[in-house]
Scaffold this motif. Structure first.
Motif, PDB file in Angstrom:
ATOM      1  N   VAL A   1      39.319  40.292  30.904  1.00 23.89           N
ATOM      2  CA  VAL A   1      40.631  40.229  30.286  1.00 23.89           C
ATOM      3  C   VAL A   1      41.418  41.478  30.651  1.00 23.89           C
ATOM      4  N   SER A   2      42.727  41.368  30.657  1.00 21.31           N
ATOM      5  CA  SER A   2      43.593  42.495  30.977  1.00 21.31           C
ATOM      6  C   SER A   2      44.889  42.360  30.191  1.00 21.31           C
ATOM      7  N   SER A   3      45.465  43.487  29.831  1.00 17.74           N
ATOM      8  CA  SER A   3      46.760  43.477  29.163  1.00 17.74           C
ATOM      9  C   SER A   3      47.797  44.213  30.002  1.00 17.74           C
ATOM     10  N   ASP A   4      47.486  44.446  31.284  1.00 17.91           N
ATOM     11  CA  ASP A   4      48.340  45.272  32.130  1.00 17.91           C
ATOM     12  C   ASP A   4      49.105  44.487  33.189  1.00 17.91           C
ATOM     13  N   VAL A   5      49.073  43.159  33.137  1.00 14.12           N
ATOM     14  CA  VAL A   5      49.724  42.377  34.180  1.00 14.12           C
ATOM     15  C   VAL A   5      50.585  41.284  33.561  1.00 14.12           C
ATOM     16  N   ASP A   6      51.501  40.759  34.362  1.00 15.83           N
ATOM     17  CA  ASP A   6      52.275  39.594  33.948  1.00 15.83           C
ATOM     18  C   ASP A   6      51.598  38.342  34.489  1.00 15.83           C
ATOM     19  N   ALA A   7      52.286  37.188  34.381  1.00 15.80           N
ATOM     20  CA  ALA A   7      51.674  35.936  34.823  1.00 15.80           C
ATOM     21  C   ALA A   7      51.341  35.967  36.311  1.00 15.80           C
ATOM     22  N   ALA A   8      52.244  36.519  37.123  1.00 14.12           N
ATOM     23  CA  ALA A   8      51.986  36.593  38.557  1.00 14.12           C
ATOM     24  C   ALA A   8      50.803  37.496  38.843  1.00 14.12           C
ATOM     25  N   GLY A   9      50.738  38.609  38.129  1.00 11.48           N
ATOM     26  CA  GLY A   9      49.623  39.516  38.324  1.00 11.48           C
ATOM     27  C   GLY A   9      48.309  38.901  37.892  1.00 11.48           C
ATOM     28  N   CYS A  10      48.350  38.087  36.845  1.00 14.01           N
ATOM     29  CA  CYS A  10      47.143  37.429  36.362  1.00 14.01           C
ATOM     30  C   CYS A  10      46.618  36.453  37.414  1.00 14.01           C
ATOM     31  N   CYS A  11      47.515  35.668  37.977  1.00 12.43           N
ATOM     32  CA  CYS A  11      47.111  34.734  39.018  1.00 12.43           C
ATOM     33  C   CYS A  11      46.598  35.482  40.245  1.00 12.43           C
ATOM     34  N   ALA A  12      47.237  36.619  40.565  1.00 17.11           N
ATOM     35  CA  ALA A  12      46.813  37.412  41.719  1.00 17.11           C
ATOM     36  C   ALA A  12      45.413  37.987  41.503  1.00 17.11           C
ATOM     37  N   LEU A  13      45.122  38.415  40.280  1.00 17.71           N
ATOM     38  CA  LEU A  13      43.779  38.918  39.983  1.00 17.71           C
ATOM     39  C   LEU A  13      42.735  37.844  40.220  1.00 17.71           C
ATOM     40  N   CYS A  14      43.039  36.629  39.767  1.00 14.80           N
ATOM     41  CA  CYS A  14      42.098  35.527  39.946  1.00 14.80           C
ATOM     42  C   CYS A  14      41.927  35.200  41.425  1.00 14.80           C
ATOM     43  N   ALA A  15      43.016  35.257  42.174  1.00 16.15           N
ATOM     44  CA  ALA A  15      42.941  34.933  43.599  1.00 16.15           C
ATOM     45  C   ALA A  15      42.056  35.922  44.357  1.00 16.15           C
ATOM     46  N   LYS A  16      42.034  37.173  43.896  1.00 11.82           N
ATOM     47  CA  LYS A  16      41.251  38.202  44.578  1.00 11.82           C
ATOM     48  C   LYS A  16      39.775  38.153  44.201  1.00 11.82           C
ATOM     49  N   ALA A  17      39.470  37.658  42.994  1.00  9.13           N
ATOM     50  CA  ALA A  17      38.088  37.649  42.514  1.00  9.13           C
ATOM     51  C   ALA A  17      37.381  36.390  43.008  1.00  9.13           C
ATOM     52  N   THR A  18      36.308  36.556  43.727  1.00  9.74           N
ATOM     53  CA  THR A  18      35.650  35.404  44.347  1.00  9.74           C
ATOM     54  C   THR A  18      35.083  34.431  43.324  1.00  9.74           C
ATOM     55  N   ARG A  19      34.683  34.905  42.136  1.00  9.36           N
ATOM     56  CA  ARG A  19      34.091  33.997  41.160  1.00  9.36           C
ATOM     57  C   ARG A  19      35.092  33.481  40.137  1.00  9.36           C
ATOM     58  N   CYS A  20      36.371  33.854  40.297  1.00 12.37           N
ATOM     59  CA  CYS A  20      37.388  33.367  39.369  1.00 12.37           C
ATOM     60  C   CYS A  20      37.948  32.043  39.866  1.00 12.37           C
ATOM     61  N   ASN A  21      37.894  31.041  39.010  1.00 16.07           N
ATOM     62  CA  ASN A  21      38.441  29.730  39.354  1.00 16.07           C
ATOM     63  C   ASN A  21      39.500  29.270  38.373  1.00 16.07           C
ATOM     64  N   ALA A  22      39.767  30.070  37.331  1.00 13.10           N
ATOM     65  CA  ALA A  22      40.780  29.683  36.343  1.00 13.10           C
ATOM     66  C   ALA A  22      41.332  30.941  35.686  1.00 13.10           C
ATOM     67  N   TRP A  23      42.600  30.870  35.267  1.00 16.49           N
ATOM     68  CA  TRP A  23      43.215  32.014  34.598  1.00 16.49           C
ATOM     69  C   TRP A  23      44.163  31.519  33.512  1.00 16.49           C
ATOM     70  N   THR A  24      44.403  32.370  32.538  1.00 13.96           N
ATOM     71  CA  THR A  24      45.314  32.072  31.440  1.00 13.96           C
ATOM     72  C   THR A  24      46.175  33.291  31.164  1.00 13.96           C
TER      73      THR A  24
ATOM     74  N   ILE B   1      23.232  40.106  41.075  1.00 13.70           N
ATOM     75  CA  ILE B   1      23.653  39.868  39.688  1.00 13.70           C
ATOM     76  C   ILE B   1      24.922  40.634  39.325  1.00 13.70           C
ATOM     77  N   ARG B   2      25.506  41.316  40.274  1.00 13.95           N
ATOM     78  CA  ARG B   2      26.685  42.124  39.964  1.00 13.95           C
ATOM     79  C   ARG B   2      27.941  41.257  39.884  1.00 13.95           C
ATOM     80  N   VAL B   3      28.963  41.797  39.243  1.00 20.57           N
ATOM     81  CA  VAL B   3      30.247  41.126  39.213  1.00 20.57           C
ATOM     82  C   VAL B   3      30.889  41.198  40.589  1.00 20.57           C
ATOM     83  N   ALA B   4      31.858  40.334  40.827  1.00 23.48           N
ATOM     84  CA  ALA B   4      32.481  40.285  42.142  1.00 23.48           C
ATOM     85  C   ALA B   4      33.328  41.518  42.422  1.00 23.48           C
TER      86      ALA B   4
END
Length: 470
Positions: free
Chosen positions: A39-62, A189-192
């Protein structure tokens, strides 16, 4: 119906310009209702989607614009949508990872619901050995703390085998423990991404629906399906410990290390009622402040006695992990806290005065050569820490004595493996300021010290133990 309706609506929705291609976006929906791992409180909607796009194990964002103070952006491994009221709420999922209409979101944890029972398992193979693992926290090898364990030496070392060059792969608390309970190296076992959270960068959450750690990697189901009953007592992971027993675990008495005095634990049995949060602050000694090592030892003994009372019981695996000799977390000088009845033991014991003790020179690592020599006060507290570590291990000695005696009373010593080790070693740095060793200032010397750790085993049972890594 909600999932079917969402998929139909989202399939016609075009991603807004703020989101990279490859994502399906739908306003008014949260997409990580089934569990998020970051979770993060430092980004807007575009930044949230961008974070998910960069993370290999992220497939959904809110993204929740009204939740700025807490978590405006949440990332998840799978899309589990829920309708969200309020302007500006938006969620998305990676193409190819559409929500499964048949999958229901994981229900929120209910402390009043009983913990689920483990699935049926075939009986254990004839001759399956019991296993008792004693796991310390930050116990050293080079500092000589093993000398405090006279009972353990007589019961385990003198009757068993010692690994002279036993190394831990990742000498940090949660990664080391996670490797132990999964049989996997840290890179598996590490995070992406470093920003993905977890437990000290281990990819673990208590939500089984959004993470592979407990349902797929954890050791419990393998032992349970081999016909074992498994009890965990004491420190498990530093965080992300579930309230109910993890898969394959029957008795769960766990915390993340906690306090030496008046410790709190989660107590639960699979299939036998809801979990309980218990604080031990009503002992007849020390103004009611119970001592953690003794509590853990007594709980493990009680479980073994329950097994003994059964007409026939499964082979058992007992994971018994204490805080000792780790320091008590908090402000002030670093110090380990022994049981009150051992406060006066080892009088005059000091940290080893090796030739390079409290010394510095131009050839040392820059973090050493720039430190002034220890003051008398610093040397006093360095010795106090060293002595307190030994004192705390006396309760461990009592624990080993009690558990081995109980297994003997059960008539099962001949078919039980006793294993004694630590999550990792203790950094030592005799040059300049030993108290700084926890900051990793001794370069190669620290690295070897924290990787090399004690491993003593008593293979009373027939056959060989296999240590597997994936």
């Amino acid at each position: 119906m909600l999932l079917h309706a969402f998929v139909a609506a989202a399939s016609a929705a075009a991603p807004p310009a703020v989101c990279p291609a490859g994502f399906v976006v739908q306003e008014g929906y949260g997409m990580t209702h089934g569990g998020h791992y970051y979770v993060s409180s430092d980004v807007d909607a575009a930044g949230c989607c961008a974070l998910c796009a960069k993370a290999t194990r992220c497939n959904a964002w809110t993204y929740h614009p009204h939740d700025k103070a807490k978590q405006s952006c949440a990332l998840g491994t799978e899309a589990t949508p829920v309708k969200v009221s309020g302007a500006g709420n938006v969620g998305g999922y990676r193409k190819g990872h559409a929500p499964d209409p048949e999958r229901k979101p994981a229900p929120p944890a209910d402390p009043e619901l009983p913990c689920a029972a483990n699935p049926p398992a075939p009986p254990a193979k004839a001759g399956s050995a019991n296993i008792v693992l004693f796991l310390m926290d930050d116990m050293d090898l080079k500092l000589g703390s093993w000398k405090a364990l006279t009972k353990t030496t007589a019961l385990l070392s003198d009757k068993g085998a010692t690994a002279e060059n036993w190394m831990i792969h990742t000498p940090v608390c949660c990664p080391s423990r996670s490797e132990l309970v999964t049989g996997r190296y840290f890179h598996n076992i590490r995070v992406a991404q470093p920003s993905d959270g977890g437990c000290m960068h281990v990819n673990v959450t208590t939500d089984y629906t959004s993470n592979d750690f407990y349902p797929d990697w954890y050791f419990g189901p393998h032992l349970q399906q081999a016909g074992y009953t498994v009890g965990i007592f004491g420190k498990h992971l530093n965080s992300q410990n579930p309230n109910c027993p993890p898969p394959g675990i029957d008795r769960w008495f766990a915390n993340g290390g906690g306090n030496y005095f008046s410790p709190s634990f989660t107590w639960a049995s699979a299939g036998a009622g809801p979990p309980e949060q218990v604080t031990f602050n009503n002992c007849t000694y020390n103004d009611g402040k119970c001592y953690s090592t003794s509590i853990i030892a007594n709980q493990s003994l009680a479980w073994l006695k329950e097994l003994q009372a059964q007409k026939a019981h499964k082979p058992f695996f007992a994971y018994i992990a204490v805080k000792a000799p780790h320091i008590q977390d908090g402000n002030g000088w670093p110090i380990t806290l022994p049981a009150p009845w051992y406060n006066d033991t080892f009088p005059g014991l000091t940290a080893p005065r090796t030739p390079n003790w409290n010394a510095s020179c131009e050839k040392h690592h820059w973090m050493i050569r720039t430190q002034p020599p220890m003051t008398d006060e610093q040397a006093f507290h360095s010795d106090a820490l060293y002595r307190a570590r030994w004192q705390s291990l006396l309760s461990v000695d009592d624990m080993v004595e009690g558990v081995t005696a109980q297994v003997e009373a059960m008539g099962e010593t001949h078919k039980t493996y006793f294993v004694f080790s630590s999550d990792h070693g203790k950094a030592i740095c005799p040059a300049a300021n030993p108290l700084r060793a926890a900051d990793g200032v001794c370069a190669a010397e620290v690295f070897v010290s924290v990787r090399r750790l004690p491993l003593r085993a008593v293979p009373h049972a027939a056959g060989e133990m296999e240590f597997l890594r994936q």
